[in-house]
Design a protein around this motif. Structure first.
Motif, PDB file in Angstrom:
ATOM      1  N   GLU A 122       0.858  -1.228   0.014  1.00 34.29           N
ATOM      2  CA  GLU A 122       0.037  -0.123   0.071  1.00 34.29           C
ATOM      3  C   GLU A 122       0.847   1.099  -0.055  1.00 34.29           C
ATOM      4  OE1 GLU A 122      -3.514   2.082   2.844  1.00 34.29           O
ATOM      5  OE2 GLU A 122      -2.685   0.158   3.157  1.00 34.29           O
TER       6      GLU A 122
ATOM      7  N   GLY B 156      -1.223  -4.244  -2.998  1.00 30.74           N
ATOM      8  CA  GLY B 156      -1.851  -3.374  -2.067  1.00 30.74           C
ATOM      9  C   GLY B 156      -1.995  -2.162  -2.399  1.00 30.74           C
ATOM     10  N   GLY B 157      -0.962  -1.754  -3.422  1.00 27.34           N
ATOM     11  CA  GLY B 157      -0.767  -0.485  -3.953  1.00 27.34           C
ATOM     12  C   GLY B 157      -1.446  -0.113  -5.100  1.00 27.34           C
TER      13      GLY B 157
ATOM     14  N   THR C 165      -6.924  -2.046  -0.357  1.00 27.29           N
ATOM     15  CA  THR C 165      -6.120  -0.963  -0.893  1.00 27.29           C
ATOM     16  C   THR C 165      -5.718  -0.980  -2.220  1.00 27.29           C
ATOM     17  OG1 THR C 165      -4.264  -1.854   0.149  1.00 27.29           O
ATOM     18  CG2 THR C 165      -5.735  -0.670   1.422  1.00 27.29           C
ATOM     19  N   GLY C 166      -5.795  -2.221  -3.090  1.00 30.24           N
ATOM     20  CA  GLY C 166      -5.168  -2.277  -4.265  1.00 30.24           C
ATOM     21  C   GLY C 166      -6.070  -1.636  -5.250  1.00 30.24           C
TER      22      GLY C 166
ATOM     23  N   GLY D   5     -10.134  -5.403  -4.004  1.00 29.52           N
ATOM     24  CA  GLY D   5      -9.852  -3.921  -4.299  1.00 29.52           C
ATOM     25  C   GLY D   5     -10.572  -3.361  -5.526  1.00 29.52           C
TER      26      GLY D   5
END
Length: 141
Positions: free
Chosen positions: A21, A38-39, A56-57, A72
């Protein structure tokens, strides 16, 4: 018993890439093993394995992989054998897949084409000129 030599072979352990993230990647990215995201990624992803996207992706891209499990956000074009949309997952775009599962709370917005495995493997992503991957890490004060 103690005079014999034993040969221990090390089994190769599966590898996992992780995009945390706060990390943002832009460009054409290739993975040979599973990846946990997560990013944020913008561009194109080509994977020979599975992609798991955490809550959070955030993916804005074209993806070809074996399996996409998303909790996500995904917007773009997807080619995969299996798509699983988890409770917080959103898929917005065009999907060509063999199997698709949407769990309660998951959302699918777009067009899905059901393909067999042979056809899925024959699909390709549009070729683009290779670009460097830009990696940035957000800094919180």
């Amino acid at each position: 018993m103690f005079g014999k030599k034993f040969l221990f072979t090390r089994k190769s352990s599966p590898t996992l890439s992780f995009i945390a993230e706060g990390t943002k990647l832009t460009g054409n990215i290739e993975f040979t093993s599973d990846v946990l995201i997560g990013g944020a990624i913008q561009g194109q992803i080509l994977s020979q394995a599975n992609i798991i996207v955490e809550q959070t992706g955030n993916l804005h891209c074209e993806v070809k992989c074996r399996e996409l499990i998303i909790d996500g956000y995904f917007k773009g074009r997807l080619i995969c054998e299996r798509l699983v949309i988890q409770a917080h997952g959103v898929v917005d775009g065009d999907v060509a897949c063999t199997s698709m599962q949407i769990n309660e709370g998951g959302q699918f917005i777009g067009l899905r084409i059901k393909e067999d495995n042979q056809t899925i493997h024959a699909h390709s992503l549009p070729s683009t000129t290779p670009t460097n991957v830009l990696i940035s890490q957000s800094q919180e004060n």
